[in-house]
Design a protein around this motif. Sequence first.
Motif, mmCIF file in Angstrom:
data_model
loop_
_atom_site.group_PDB
_atom_site.id
_atom_site.type_symbol
_atom_site.label_atom_id
_atom_site.label_comp_id
_atom_site.label_asym_id
_atom_site.label_seq_id
_atom_site.Cartn_x
_atom_site.Cartn_y
_atom_site.Cartn_z
ATOM 1 N N SER A 86 0.787 -1.240 0.000
ATOM 2 C CA SER A 86 0.000 0.000 0.000
ATOM 3 C C SER A 86 0.818 1.288 0.000
ATOM 4 C CB SER A 86 -0.927 0.007 1.221
ATOM 5 O OG SER A 86 -0.165 0.165 2.408
ATOM 6 N N VAL A 88 3.254 4.048 -1.564
ATOM 7 C CA VAL A 88 3.754 4.557 -2.848
ATOM 8 C C VAL A 88 5.289 4.594 -2.876
ATOM 9 C CG1 VAL A 88 3.819 6.591 -4.350
ATOM 10 C CG2 VAL A 88 1.654 5.893 -3.280
ATOM 11 N N ASP A 89 5.917 5.077 -1.817
ATOM 12 C CA ASP A 89 7.390 5.181 -1.823
ATOM 13 C C ASP A 89 8.047 3.810 -1.974
ATOM 14 O OD1 ASP A 89 7.525 7.973 -1.574
ATOM 15 O OD2 ASP A 89 7.265 7.858 0.592
ATOM 16 N N GLU A 128 -6.121 6.850 -6.123
ATOM 17 C CA GLU A 128 -4.912 7.007 -6.934
ATOM 18 C C GLU A 128 -5.062 6.408 -8.329
ATOM 19 O OE1 GLU A 128 -1.151 6.636 -5.136
ATOM 20 O OE2 GLU A 128 -1.833 7.381 -3.204
ATOM 21 N N TYR A 150 2.490 1.620 -7.497
ATOM 22 C CA TYR A 150 1.385 1.255 -6.585
ATOM 23 C C TYR A 150 0.033 1.517 -7.258
ATOM 24 C CZ TYR A 150 -2.235 2.057 -3.079
ATOM 25 O OH TYR A 150 -3.433 2.049 -2.401
ATOM 26 N N GLY A 177 -11.146 4.604 -1.870
ATOM 27 C CA GLY A 177 -10.997 5.494 -0.727
ATOM 28 C C GLY A 177 -9.935 6.553 -0.979
ATOM 29 N N PRO A 205 10.488 15.010 7.128
ATOM 30 C CA PRO A 205 10.895 15.169 5.724
ATOM 31 C C PRO A 205 9.710 15.409 4.784
ATOM 32 C CG PRO A 205 10.890 12.850 6.327
ATOM 33 C CD PRO A 205 10.522 13.597 7.569
ATOM 34 N N LEU A 206 9.390 16.675 4.569
ATOM 35 C CA LEU A 206 8.260 17.027 3.704
ATOM 36 C C LEU A 206 8.748 17.105 2.261
ATOM 37 C CD1 LEU A 206 5.232 17.844 4.081
ATOM 38 C CD2 LEU A 206 6.017 20.214 3.934
ATOM 39 N N ARG A 214 -4.189 16.416 -0.755
ATOM 40 C CA ARG A 214 -4.786 15.100 -0.530
ATOM 41 C C ARG A 214 -6.149 15.317 0.135
ATOM 42 N NH1 ARG A 214 -1.350 14.220 -3.549
ATOM 43 N NH2 ARG A 214 0.275 12.599 -3.560
ATOM 44 N N TRP A 216 -8.335 14.128 2.918
ATOM 45 C CA TRP A 216 -8.074 13.380 4.165
ATOM 46 C C TRP A 216 -9.353 12.786 4.732
ATOM 47 C CZ3 TRP A 216 -3.119 12.345 5.143
ATOM 48 C CH2 TRP A 216 -2.173 13.114 4.464
ATOM 49 N N ASN A 249 -0.447 19.142 2.154
ATOM 50 C CA ASN A 249 0.318 18.411 3.161
ATOM 51 C C ASN A 249 0.860 19.352 4.239
ATOM 52 O OD1 ASN A 249 -0.079 16.066 1.707
ATOM 53 N ND2 ASN A 249 1.862 16.232 0.594
ATOM 54 N N ARG A 273 9.254 13.196 -3.992
ATOM 55 C CA ARG A 273 8.953 11.830 -4.460
ATOM 56 C C ARG A 273 8.955 11.852 -5.985
ATOM 57 N NH1 ARG A 273 3.216 9.595 -2.363
ATOM 58 N NH2 ARG A 273 4.439 8.801 -0.625
ATOM 59 N N TYR A 280 -5.275 14.906 -5.472
ATOM 60 C CA TYR A 280 -6.377 13.954 -5.617
ATOM 61 C C TYR A 280 -7.615 14.610 -5.011
ATOM 62 C CZ TYR A 280 -2.535 10.478 -5.674
ATOM 63 O OH TYR A 280 -1.388 9.779 -5.930
HETATM 64 O O1 DAU Z 1 -4.991 8.462 -1.808
HETATM 65 C C1 DAU Z 1 -5.117 7.184 -1.263
HETATM 66 C C2 DAU Z 1 -3.739 6.630 -0.986
HETATM 67 O O2 DAU Z 1 -3.249 7.374 0.131
HETATM 68 C C3 DAU Z 1 -3.709 5.148 -0.678
HETATM 69 O O3 DAU Z 1 -4.149 4.436 -1.810
HETATM 70 C C4 DAU Z 1 -2.299 4.704 -0.282
HETATM 71 O O4 DAU Z 1 -2.324 3.345 0.108
HETATM 72 C C5 DAU Z 1 -1.842 5.557 0.881
HETATM 73 O O5 DAU Z 1 -0.499 5.231 1.202
HETATM 74 C C6 DAU Z 1 -1.940 7.042 0.546
HETATM 75 O O6 DAU Z 1 -0.993 7.404 -0.488
HETATM 76 P P1 DAU Z 1 -0.146 8.763 -0.418
HETATM 77 O O7 DAU Z 1 1.079 8.583 -1.206
HETATM 78 O O8 DAU Z 1 -1.000 9.939 -0.704
HETATM 79 O O9 DAU Z 1 0.154 8.757 1.175
HETATM 80 P P2 DAU Z 1 1.494 9.092 1.983
HETATM 81 O O10 DAU Z 1 1.117 9.100 3.438
HETATM 82 O O11 DAU Z 1 2.634 8.256 1.563
HETATM 83 O O12 DAU Z 1 1.784 10.581 1.530
HETATM 84 C C7 DAU Z 1 0.816 11.613 1.707
HETATM 85 C C8 DAU Z 1 1.415 12.874 1.128
HETATM 86 O O13 DAU Z 1 2.516 13.282 1.947
HETATM 87 C C9 DAU Z 1 1.968 12.708 -0.273
HETATM 88 O O14 DAU Z 1 1.741 13.888 -1.023
HETATM 89 C C10 DAU Z 1 3.452 12.502 -0.057
HETATM 90 C C11 DAU Z 1 3.723 13.330 1.198
HETATM 91 N N1 DAU Z 1 4.813 12.807 2.053
HETATM 92 C C12 DAU Z 1 4.753 11.523 2.473
HETATM 93 C C13 DAU Z 1 5.755 10.972 3.236
HETATM 94 C C14 DAU Z 1 5.700 9.543 3.694
HETATM 95 C C15 DAU Z 1 5.865 13.625 2.433
HETATM 96 O O15 DAU Z 1 5.890 14.842 2.087
HETATM 97 N N2 DAU Z 1 6.862 13.103 3.194
HETATM 98 C C16 DAU Z 1 6.864 11.805 3.602
HETATM 99 O O16 DAU Z 1 7.823 11.386 4.291
#
Ligand code: DAU
Length: 339
Positions: A86, A88-89, A128, A150, A177, A205-206, A214, A216, A249, A273, A280
């Motif tokens: 699940s 993405v990274d 996604e 992913y 979702g 780390p943003l 996103r 939420w 974010n 990334r 989304y």
């Molecule tokens: O949109 C639904 C999706 O949401 C699900 O299908 C995925 O399983 C779930 O992991 C999630 O995907 P995202 O890639 O949006 O979630 P993530 O928490 O990895 O990242 C949320 C946002 O935050 C994204 O724009 C990337 C950013 N991010 C994430 C991480 C882990 C950062 O800036 N720094 C980070 O270290």
Amino acid sequence: MKNILVTGAAGFIGSAFARYMVAKYPHYTVVVFDKLTYAGNLDNLLPIDDEDNYRFERGDIADREAVRAVLKKYDIDTIINFAAESHVDRSILAPDAFVHTDVVGVYILLDEGHKHGIGRFLQVSTDEVYGDIHSGLSVEGDNFLPNSPYAASKAGGELMVRAYHITHGMDTVITRGSNTFGPYQYPEKLLPLFITEALDDRPLPLYGDGKQVRDWLFVEDHVTGIDVALHHGQSGEAYNIAGENQQTNIDVVRAMLDLLGKPHSLIKHVEDRKGHDRRYAMDAAKLRALGWQRGSSFPEALKATVDWYVQNAWWWRKIKSGEYMDYYKRQYADRLGDR
Ligand code: DAU
Ligand code: NAD
């Protein structure tokens, strides 16, 4: 429905769904089937461990014999598939497991479910699959334009669900979702990673400018959306489960830091990334027409989530070692220039 197989329910959303279903439907037997990958955690199912209508079986959804055996053993009539890679990274670093579980695994579950003569098959999918939406809202009939390995693997799984519905007349429903958050989320995803790192006063780390948007969604609302689609969704249809709460974010991270009483200076803008989707956003009208509505506001849900991680350090401190630290270093050491 009487004997439901909930795959991938040792993970974040699946375990919330299993806990909810065991309590809400005491006349259903809820069988959790999970491979227990790095993301699967039996601690997530501890609250229902002693319930009479809950069973756990360890197995891989891509293992045909194991799937066949569990369907037979419990005379399963309904499958709800949460099992997936699940993150993405991780799909950028190592995509093989994503194709194995999110495409081949979904196919095996469908094929064995069909042969077993199950009733409803619900596939838990994601916003996604629609890809990057610059403006407006994605609706269920929109084209798929997935951008990460992913997202592409989830789209592949969905297409296999469609094929089994059209070709074999299987009773299928798909839910999509949006970005889900809440208790028991593995601390690799944005909010649980940043909450737990901030609690230790570590840098957050943003990626890039942090202005990615996103939608939420609190995990409890995601779970009730799946329940509504499972019981009232029309066969062959897909339903968006949207948080209807689009935020950048950086705004979400600042709100989280304010709740913790930690300084915004913990935020470090780091290398982005690869292929990072900017936005989304989905329309949830189709699911709302079935009677679903969100039960929480974002500020309340964020506070409940932050409080949970503060009070349950035992849960996430156990995870933050071994495989987790190997992944953390691979993903962040260069970006942050540390450990
Ligand atoms: O949109 C639904 C999706 O949401 C699900 O299908 C995925 O399983 C779930 O992991 C999630 O995907 P995202 O890639 O949006 O979630 P993530 O928490 O990895 O990242 C949320 C946002 O935050 C994204 O724009 C990337 C950013 N991010 C994430 C991480 C882990 C950062 O800036 N720094 C980070 O270290
Ligand atoms: P998670 O990573 O927390 O949990 C995944 C679970 O699946 C783990 O328990 C893992 O052990 C299990 N699993 C993995 N491969 C398996 C296999 N081959 N066989 C059996 N079990 C296997 O995931 P999550 O965040 O709870 O997501 C659950 C589902 O919801 C996924 O299908 C995901 O694509 C989807 N989804 C997630 C979000 C989100 O924001 N987290 C949003 C929309 C949709």
